[in-house]
Design an enzyme around this catalytic site. Structure first.
Site, short mmCIF file in Angstrom:
data_model
loop_
_atom_site.label_atom_id
_atom_site.label_comp_id
_atom_site.label_asym_id
_atom_site.label_seq_id
_atom_site.Cartn_x
_atom_site.Cartn_y
_atom_site.Cartn_z
N CYS A 115 0.85 -1.19 0.00
CA CYS A 115 0.00 0.00 0.00
C CYS A 115 0.89 1.23 0.00
CB CYS A 115 -0.91 -0.01 1.23
SG CYS A 115 -2.07 1.37 1.31
N ILE A 116 0.44 2.30 -0.66
CA ILE A 116 1.22 3.53 -0.71
C ILE A 116 0.27 4.72 -0.61
CG2 ILE A 116 1.20 3.49 -3.24
CD1 ILE A 116 3.89 4.95 -3.19
N THR A 164 0.40 9.19 -0.02
CA THR A 164 1.00 10.49 0.29
C THR A 164 -0.12 11.41 0.74
OG1 THR A 164 2.71 10.19 -1.41
CG2 THR A 164 2.37 12.41 -0.59
N GLU A 167 1.39 -4.43 -5.19
CA GLU A 167 0.20 -5.26 -5.02
C GLU A 167 -0.99 -4.60 -5.70
OE1 GLU A 167 -2.44 -6.48 -1.19
OE2 GLU A 167 -0.31 -7.02 -1.07
#
Length: 336
Positions: free
Chosen positions: A145-146, A148, A179
């Site tokens: 997961c990412i 900002t 993913e």
């Protein structure tokens, strides 16, 4: 704002160091004053594995088994911005990598009231700006997961985290891929990153002559034959398409000059770029570089004018991540 009737917190005020949510600005202010008086370091928790004082960025590594509360707060915060993310409380499976901005460098306007760093450094407090997570033991994915934070978007932090995920993955002995499914913003960020990697490879391998505006030499490149051109035009006329544009005309009708022709396999390109082969194939198809398949090989056509434009654009994009500053990453065998 907290609604007693529904038990929901509609507006949360979040501590930039612990990510603890509060129902009002007054409660957050009291928390920050108590936090400062306690002598706790003015930064997000974890082990700093990357620090760039010039750019004002740090990368912190956190083990979900040791920093359970903080990692749960991270996952809850991410859920506010990702519809496809499940609210996860099982942090034991994950390692979390947090990008922290140095307040004195990048966020002075946000936190004018915070004191200087306790160690006297000029970076000031190091506050949470985004993160990515990695599921330990995964060999297919280097990122789970990412996120900002919206207030820090548009400053290259998403790309910074993507580059960090690959660099950390290399240290762990994996290449991997993010993913799926990716969010809309995540997909756009990865498309830009993979496109840049492919264009840099094209620049190095196929169109070095373009930089000096020299014609492509037949000895260095397999120029398309007249038979190839006739076959391509016939095929394009037969199916009603525009063909493969081997005539040298760009999409707006401008002459792009000679074509650089390359025969490669996705495995070889992926190995050189240190990317997953499926991501490489997806990218060259999206960029429209594939002319046709020849067995397991791909025949790529690269108009030098287009390549030159992309090369110039890539060179204007400063890469914020400096791999030489990465240190102490936890691997399966310990730290390096």
């Amino acid at each position: 704002q907290f609604s007693p009737s529904s038990g929901l917190l509609h507006d949360a005020y979040v501590c930039p160091f612990t990510l603890a949510p509060f129902e009002s600005a007054a409660r957050l202010t009291r928390h920050l004053h108590a936090y400062v008086r306690s002598g706790a370091p003015l930064q997000v928790p974890g082990r700093e594995i990357y620090c760039d004082d010039e750019a004002g960025l740090s990368l912190m590594e956190l083990d979900g088994r040791q920093h359970t509360v903080f990692c749960r707060n991270v996952f809850l915060l991410a859920k506010c911005f990702l519809e496809c993310k499940l609210v996860g409380h099982d942090t034991d499976l994950y390692t979390v990598y947090v990008v922290a901005v140095h307040a004195n460098k990048r966020a002075a306007g946000f936190f004018r009231g915070l004191p200087a760093a306790a160690d006297g450094s000029s970076s000031g407090p190091k506050i949470f700006a985004g993160y990515y997570s990695y599921e330990r033991g995964s060999v297919d994915n280097n990122l789970a997961c990412i996120v900002t934070l919206p207030c820090f978007q548009g400053h290259g932090l998403g790309r910074f985290l993507i580059e960090a995920s690959y660099a950390v993955g290399y240290r762990k002995g994996i290449v991997g891929s993010p993913e799926r499914p990716l969010s809309e913003l995540g997909r756009a960020a990865y498309d830009r990153y993979w496109s840049e990697k492919v264009w840099r490879w094209v620049m190095e391998e196929a169109v070095g002559a373009v930089e000096q505006r020299r014609p492509v030499q037949p000895a260095a490149y397999d120029a398309p034959s007249n038979a190839d051109l006739d076959t391509s035009r016939s095929k394009g006329e037969a199916d009603g398409s525009a063909g493969d544009n081997e005539s040298g005309a760009g999409p707006d009708g401008a002459d792009t000059g000679a074509l650089a022709v390359m025969r490669v396999t996705t495995h070889d390109v992926a190995k050189k770029l240190r990317l997953d082969a499926s991501d490489v194939l997806e990218t060259v198809l999206r960029l429209g570089l594939v002319h046709r398949t020849e067995g397991r090989a791909l025949k790529l056509l690269v108009p030098p004018a287009l390549a030159a434009h992309e090369i110039d654009r890539v060179r204007r994009t400063a890469a914020p991540f400096r791999a030489e500053l990465l240190r102490g990453v936890t691997t399966t065998g310990g730290s390096d």
